[in-house]
Design an enzyme around this catalytic site. Structure first.
Site, short mmCIF file in Angstrom:
data_model
loop_
_atom_site.label_atom_id
_atom_site.label_comp_id
_atom_site.label_asym_id
_atom_site.label_seq_id
_atom_site.Cartn_x
_atom_site.Cartn_y
_atom_site.Cartn_z
N SER A 83 44.87 31.36 69.55
CA SER A 83 44.04 30.87 70.64
C SER A 83 42.85 30.04 70.19
O SER A 83 42.08 29.54 71.00
CB SER A 83 43.54 32.04 71.50
N LYS A 142 37.41 37.96 76.55
CA LYS A 142 36.76 36.75 76.02
C LYS A 142 35.63 36.29 76.94
O LYS A 142 34.57 35.85 76.48
CB LYS A 142 37.79 35.64 75.84
#
Length: 778
Positions: free
Chosen positions: A676, A719
């Site tokens: 990611s 996140k």
């Protein structure tokens, strides 16, 4: 007595009915009921008592209450320490509700007096005599009513009162009592009561016959027991009983009186026969004794009564945990289904989240909510399959597996069983323990769980299994297929502040012997503690820091420096030292070649700074920062994409021949991996090569392909929490992750702007400034 309508407060009764002339105590606890009593005491101390149709109804409506009841006089009222009110009431006469006047604060009703109808005096006298005769015979058979009661009842000359007093002494169903109360005709009431007593007598006679048959069948067992006791006494006097024989006899008695199934008891008796034949000095003797003791220690039929009440369960979860709304909602849905199906069979819940977010305490709360015993086993570091299934008895030091050990601790067949750290199991040459867990967690198989030590099959189908894990990717696939994941991402700063004030601080004050007045931590000091002295998804380190403050406050108070400690934002550094962490990871200014990525780790979400520098060279690409294989491949993919699009990005097409490029991720001691960070690396590369700075308030996450497409990622919620903690206001994310935005708490979501992208060109448009700055290495 007037026949006009009268108005009284109504007290609904649960599982109880009051007849006229009846005097008894009532405990009143419901708000509406308390209000009705208080209203009655303010007026003429008269209240209407009516029974509700369903005992379980906590907040009955008018349709749930019988219309016919008893007008009563409140003789005495006493408030008890637990908040309930105890009242002494005396039934006066029958009444029927004609209208509900008020049902908001308390029930107020219009009552019509239920006038009694009488038959001929001789006919009623005959029925009274018949009733007294039946009642006398009932007293003799039942043994539940004192004989003095008959003398008291015999003195009553009024037919209606006699019927009511006799009915109040009988163990009748509420429906039968209500039918009696509703009969206005005294003759019919007497006849109905005579029939009821006659029927009750027949039932009691039948009970006696059954009891007699049971007694006869037990005589043989009792005789054997008596002879065995005599034999034991004789042997003891003769001194023929050595230690081992006495031990065997004691174990045999325990097997006889235990609740284990017959086939298990038969296996235990066979082992006992072997035990008596094997010499006491033999190692096998202790092996057999340990085995029998395990069979006796395991619960085979003992269970706790489930108490699934959704309102109470919700209250318990709210008391024990702040936030986690979606998780608590899913748990309540789960319990609601169990209540409807009257079974705990269903999906195995797996609570996934970083350390310190309350996974274990959530499982304890579930156990408390449904009135079950709680047992926990830790699976962290388990490598041997025998840890789950047990060792075979042929091995020295053999023991049952952790599942059976847990059942022994639980002492019931239906505990809440927590399988902690299920993602930390590993496999080696001694077997795969996760494969053994498949049988434990599969509802179709676990009713015949086989432990190598116990050998006999054990039913685990009544157990409510709950698993916990830090990182879902480490749970083996077949095991993951048998559980339903409930993600607990972590807490926002606002949630941590509430948890600290409402749970952690009171707990630590008590544990450190402090009163609430001894130590006060102001909100701004708590917020600084959260931001500058902890960096975690959970609250475990936060509790440790609060405990440190409590200890320091205790020392100050004991030494006599101060009588009371107040911790402010300024004074917290004097107690805890300099801040351990810098609040926020956001850059102070727009930087060339430095981008902020968002990462998902086993400890929750975190921000990831990625730095790129280029300088004259021959096109060498250097990666540092202890990056894993996947992250290195993401960097290579980003580099190749930029080479293919150099002209469109206004980069020198020959940059790969003229410059060496260095990509570094700080905190080199910490291993990092995952796809990611792809778009973050690409953005930092383009920024360095073009001289366009990366906006300081932007954080990003997304996997990149060679064609520049942005692929979805996991852990958006975690996140986003880390971005919010770091002060980032804009998150660039894959378009396909739009569905995950709903999982982010509103308090976090409202402070973030989400930019959904499907291609790197869109990322660069939003992440880079238009003006060029002096590059960091060109």
């Amino acid at each position: 007595m007037t026949t006009e309508s009268m108005q009284f407060p109504l007290l609904p009764l649960r599982g109880l009915l009051v007849f006229p002339s009846m005097v008894l105590h009532l405990d009143v606890g419901r708000d509406k009921s308390v209000a009705a009593i208080e209203k009655a005491m303010m007026n003429d101390e008269t209240i209407f008592l009516a029974t509700q149709k369903q005992v379980s109804q906590e907040d009955p409506k008018p349709k749930d209450i019988y219309r016919v009841g008893t007008v009563a006089n409140v003789k005495q009222m006493l408030k008890l320490p637990n908040g309930t009110i105890r009242v002494l009431v005396e039934g006066l006469y029958r009444g029927e509700i004609t209208r509900f006047v008020d049902e908001d604060d308390e029930f107020t009703v219009d009552i019509k007096w239920l006038e009694e109808e009488h038959a001929e005096e001789n006919e009623e006298e005959a029925l009274m005599r018949s009733l007294l005769k039946q009642f006398e015979q009932y007293i003799k058979v039942s043994n539940k009513i004192k004989k003095e009661t008959l003398a008291t009842v015999s003195d009553i000359n009024e037919p209606s009162r006699l019927a009511d007093i006799v009915a109040s002494h009988l163990s009748l169903k509420i429906k039968d009592k209500q039918d009696l109360l509703e009969i206005a005709n005294v003759k019919d009431r007497l006849q109905y009561l005579i029939d009821l007593i006659s029927n009750e007598k027949k039932v009691l006679d039948l009970e006696k016959k059954i009891s007699k048959r049971v007694k006869n069948s037990m005589e043989k067992t009792q005789k054997e027991y008596y002879l065995r006791e005599q034999l034991k006494a004789i042997q003891k006097e003769l001194g023929e009983k050595d230690g081992k024989s006495g031990e065997a006899e004691k174990l045999r008695e325990q097997v006889q009186t235990s609740t284990m199934p017959e086939h298990i008891a038969e296996a235990a008796r066979k082992e006992l026969d072997r035990f008596e034949k094997v010499p006491q000095s033999s190692a096998e003797s202790s092996v057999i004794r340990n085995y029998i003791e395990w069979l006796l220690a395991l619960p085979w039929t003992e269970k706790t009564q489930d108490r699934i009440e959704i309102d109470k369960a919700e209250d318990i979860l709210e008391q024990d945990h702040y936030g986690l709304d979606k998780v608590k909602e899913r748990i309540l849905e789960y319990l609601a289904v169990q209540k409807l199906t009257e079974s705990i069979k269903g999906p195995i819940l797996c609570l996934v989240g970083p350390p310190g977010v309350g996974k274990t305490s959530l499982a304890k709360s579930i156990a408390r909510a449904i009135n079950r015993n709680f047992v926990r086993i830790s699976l962290g570091g388990v490598r041997d399959e025998a840890e789950i299934r047990g060792h075979r008895r042929t091995y020295i030091g053999a023991m049952p597996g952790r599942i059976m050990q847990g059942m022994k601790k639980a002492k019931t067949v239906n505990p809440v069983f927590l399988l902690d750290e299920i993602d930390k199991m590993a496999s080696d040459v001694r077997g795969d323990p996760s494969s053994a867990m498949l049988e434990v967690l599969d509802p179709e198989q676990n009713n015949n769980f086989s432990d190598h030590y116990i050998e006999e099959t054990y039913d685990l189908s009544n157990v409510l299994f709950i698993a916990t894990a830090n990182y879902v990717n480490n749970i083996p696939g077949p095991l993951l297929d048998r559980v339903e994941l409930l993600s607990i991402a972590g807490y926002t700063e606002v949630e941590k502040l509430h948890i600290a004030k409402e749970h952690l601080l009171p707990k630590q004050l008590q544990e450190n012997g402090l009163k609430k007045s001894d130590l006060q931590i102001r909100d701004d000091a708590l917020m600084k503690l959260i931001r500058s002295y902890t960096r975690e998804a959970g609250v475990r380190n936060l509790e440790r820091q609060i405990a440190t403050l409590c200890r320091k406050a205790a020392k100050i108070i004991i030494s006599g420096e101060k009588k009371r400690v107040i911790v402010t934002k300024k004074s917290i550094e004097e107690l805890l030292g300099k801040p351990l962490y810098r609040y926020g990871q956001m850059e102070q200014a727009n930087q060339v070649g430095a981008a902020t990525g968002l990462a998902y780790t086993a400890a929750g979400g975190d921000t990831l700074a990625i730095e790129v520098s280029h300088y004259p060279g021959k096109g060498k690409l250097t990666l540092t920062g202890k990056l894993g294989d996947v992250m290195q491949e993401s960097a290579q993919a980003a580099f190749s994409y930029i080479r293919s699009r150099a002209e469109e990005l206004k980069i020198d097409p020959d940059f790969h021949e003229k410059y060496d490029i260095h990509i570094h991720v700080p905190e080199g001691a910490t291993p990092k991996d995952g796809p990611s960070a792809g778009i973050t690396m690409a953005t930092a590369l383009v920024s360095s090569l073009t001289g366009r700075a990366v906006k300081k308030e932007v954080g990003m996450t997304g996997e990149i392909t060679l064609r520049g497409r942005v692929l979805p990622i996991g852990g958006l919620k975690e996140k986003s929490l880390s971005a919010h903690r770091a002060g980032i206001t804009t998150i660039i994310m894959p378009e396909e992750n739009e569905k995950d935005i709903e999982d982010i708490p509103e308090s976090v979501r409202s402070g973030l702007t989400f930019i959904k992208v499907s291609h790197l060109d869109q990322v660069l448009k939003h992440a880079l400034t238009e003006e060029k700055h002096e590059s960091n290495g060109s």
